[in-house]
Every structure is written in C-alpha cells, then in structure tokens.
Design an enzyme around this catalytic site. Structure first.
Site, mmCIF file in Angstrom:
data_model
loop_
_atom_site.group_PDB
_atom_site.id
_atom_site.type_symbol
_atom_site.label_atom_id
_atom_site.label_comp_id
_atom_site.label_asym_id
_atom_site.label_seq_id
_atom_site.Cartn_x
_atom_site.Cartn_y
_atom_site.Cartn_z
ATOM 1 N N THR B 25 0.850 -1.184 0.000
ATOM 2 C CA THR B 25 0.000 0.000 0.000
ATOM 3 C C THR B 25 0.889 1.238 0.000
ATOM 4 O O THR B 25 1.944 1.253 0.624
ATOM 5 C CB THR B 25 -1.032 -0.025 1.159
ATOM 6 N N CYS B 31 -3.162 7.562 7.815
ATOM 7 C CA CYS B 31 -3.734 6.218 7.764
ATOM 8 C C CYS B 31 -2.748 5.222 8.365
ATOM 9 O O CYS B 31 -1.554 5.477 8.417
ATOM 10 C CB CYS B 31 -4.013 5.803 6.329
ATOM 11 N N HIS B 48 -5.609 -0.955 4.910
ATOM 12 C CA HIS B 48 -5.225 0.465 4.906
ATOM 13 C C HIS B 48 -6.349 1.201 5.648
ATOM 14 O O HIS B 48 -7.386 1.525 5.071
ATOM 15 C CB HIS B 48 -5.095 0.940 3.452
#
Lengths: 206, 164
Positions: B25, B31, B48
C-alpha cells in the site's frame, strides 16, 4: 454520496466559478511576485474517489512539496498548494535568486521562502472568495511538507472519510509561460460547507 | 526481474489477503497500514485503515476496510477462509503520522495517533501480538509485506527504507 449527486450541473458550475475567482487572484499575485506571466487552466470541480486524488499530481508516491492551510471561518475546508521539486526550485530562483543549491534538497531558507509564497497565494485565493461570497474565511499559518503526495493529500480527506469513499475538490493548475505545470491548488471544502456557499450566493437549495 | 513476484495492491480504505507474492500500500499519511501474518499457512493480510472508529460513520453502506474496528475483524475473517488460525497471527503496523502539526485542538487533526491507538485496542481484543511497529512521526510511508517470510518493508522519503 447523495450530497454530490444532488449537486447537479448548475451547482458544479458555481463551484467552478469559486475556483476560478480564487485561483485567478492567486495567479495574479504570483505573477506580480515573479514579475512574469503566469497562466492557469480552467478549474476542475470533481468528485473523485480517494484513490484517484493523488494521481492528479503524479501518483501517491510522487514526492511533492505541499503547502497546507486549514481554512477557518464560516466555510471551513482544506487548501493545498502543491509543487513538484523542480518547479519549486525554479520559482525560488526567479524570486530570490536562490539557485546555488542545485540538488533537490531544500534548505531552511528555501522552505521558509516557499511557505511565504504559499501564504501570499492562499491569502489572495481566500480573500477574493471571501469578498465574493461575503463569508468569513481565513487560512491558518502555512505548513510545509516535502513528502509523498498520497500521504499529504490524505490529510484533507478525513472528513469525507466518514461519509463515503470520495471527496469533492476544486483544483486549478498553474503554468508558467508555456512551460510544464508549476503547481496545483486544491480546495477541498468540508462537506458541511457547501450549503453555506450556495446560500451566500443565492443558489436555491432544495 | 525473475525474482519479481506478484504484488497485490491495497488501496486507501481497502484490504486484501493473499498467500504468495506480496501486499503493498502506498502513501500512508495519517492512515495506518496494518498487516497480519500467519507464518505456518503463509496467509497474509493487509488493511489500509483511514479512521479509528465506525461509530462516526455517516455513510449509508459501510466500507468495512476504512475503520479500525471493522477492518481488523473483517481481515481476520477473510484470512481464516484462506486457512489462517487466529492464535497464530502476528501483527505489524506502520503509518499513523501527523503530517502537519497544528496547535488546533480539533480532534480531527490528531487522526494519525488515534488510528494507531484504535488498531492496538482491536488487536488486543483478539489477543494478537504486535511484533513490529513504525508509527507516528510526521512523514509518509509506503509499505510492502512478503508472504514468504512476513517481513514488512517500509519506505519513506525522509527516513529511507527499513524492514521490520
């Protein structure tokens, strides 16, 4: 995301005009600052899935210089001014002849100068919008980050995260002469700000 | 390039599970990139996570992968389908940065640290140990986990690359 589906063509046009006025004034300010012509593209108003937003400035991993302002007042939102590293260096060399530092690192002085440029541009962007809508809005102190585009833009999307997987943004690209893109302005109003903008401009909200 | 194996991309507010290759990711800011790994079955999962809790959700159809408290149970469920055993799972996480420092007392501005806290609580609830962590700071990260050995590779612009 019923909010946006109900916006319709007319309201999107209103928002586009908002972007036009703000970015137009900011472009004029930049042009005066640099004493050379600065062009801008027609603003785009779009509802984009989170995934696609960073693609507007080269993808989530593209290293960018982001000057970020939280917009405070009656129409809260996020304002980003995003450059790539090379155009930022060029900008500095035009403005203050800071080009001894050829590599892509930025010294404190350069970072400070870029923040100040951002500050001037954000100031003219928002004050023209405030004049137009008669709504109070003011930027916070600029925050500068040199980092992955995905990571910085992410910051403006949190409020939208509660509502869905896409956000409405008004983005305008600047060009210097006919050269490649200099920078991008992103205005991401908070979801609750739209009704205030429309009311202030006399756009009927059904 | 022969060693190059398949990389499964995990988008923002997204999760994925696989058994070979790797999961990746990009552009983690506030995040949190959370990975779970079962070293016996090699089943690997990544989420995520964007927000700490689904209680604040105002959306009609909940995106499970977005919130820490829904993403982790969903990830565990999908991993179990692929043959993972919960008490063999080990967690690693990265991200949760505070990209811009504000004196503002707005809680939204502290979203990174809150995401991390929330993930830890949920993991604790499932008694999954956290064996590696690279969270906080003020910089973005890209992470990739290998299914083969569960090594998590973390890249950032400012701090270079490291593995946990």
């Amino acid at each position: 995301m019923q909010l946006y589906e109900s916006l319709g063509e007319f309201k999107l046009d209103v928002l586009k005009e908002i972007g036009n006025i703000g970015a137009g004034n900011a472009a004029t300010a930049l042009s005066r600052l640099l004493n050379r012509p600065v062009d801008m593209q027609v603003p785009k108003v779009r509802v984009l899935p989170f995934e696609c937003i960073a693609d507007e400035v080269g993808g989530p991993e593209q290293v960018v210089i982001a000057i970020y302002f939280r917009v405070e007042g009656e129409v809260p939102g996020h304002l980003f001014f995003i450059f790539e590293q090379e155009p930022a260096k060029r900008l500095l060399s035009y403005l203050v002849n800071m080009n001894d530092n050829k590599d892509l690192d930025f010294c404190d002085m350069e970072i400070s100068a870029l923040s100040e440029i951002g500050n001037i541009l954000a100031g003219s962007y928002l004050s023209s919008l405030a004049d137009f809508t008669k709504l109070a809005m003011s930027p916070t102190v600029p925050q500068l980050a040199i980092d992955m585009a995905g990571a910085v833009l992410n910051y403006g999307l949190i409020q939208y995260g509660e509502m869905g997987d896409s956000a409405l943004l008004i983005d305008t690209k600047f060009l210097e002469g006919c050269e490649e893109i200099q920078g991008t302005f992103f205005l991401i109003p908070d979801p609750d700000s739209f009704s205030k903008i429309f009311t202030a401009l006399g756009v009927p909200i059904e | 390039m022969i060693e190059e194996s398949t990389v499964v991309k995990v988008g923002m507010a997204d999760l994925n599970v696989c058994r070979e290759g790797s999961l990746r990711t990009t552009g983690l800011g506030s995040c949190v990139g959370l990975t779970l790994y079962d070293s016996i079955s090699k089943v690997t999962g990544m989420a995520h996570v964007m927000l700490p809790s689904s209680e604040i959700a105002r959306e009609g159809k909940l995106n499970m992968a977005k919130y820490a408290d829904t993403a982790i149970p969903e990830l565990i469920r999908l991993m179990q389908e692929q043959g993972a055993i919960v008490n063999r799972l080990k967690a690693k996480m990265a991200g949760g940065a505070q990209m811009f420092a504000f004196s503002s007392n707005n809680d939204m501005m502290r979203i990174g640290p809150r995401n991390v806290e929330s993930c830890k609580q949920v993991l604790d609830h499932f008694s999954i140990p956290i064996i590696g962590e690279d969270t906080g700071g003020n910089y973005g990260r890209t992470i990739e986990i290998r299914c083969e050995d569960g090594i998590l590779n973390i890249r950032s612009v400012q701090k270079g690359t490291k593995e946990i």
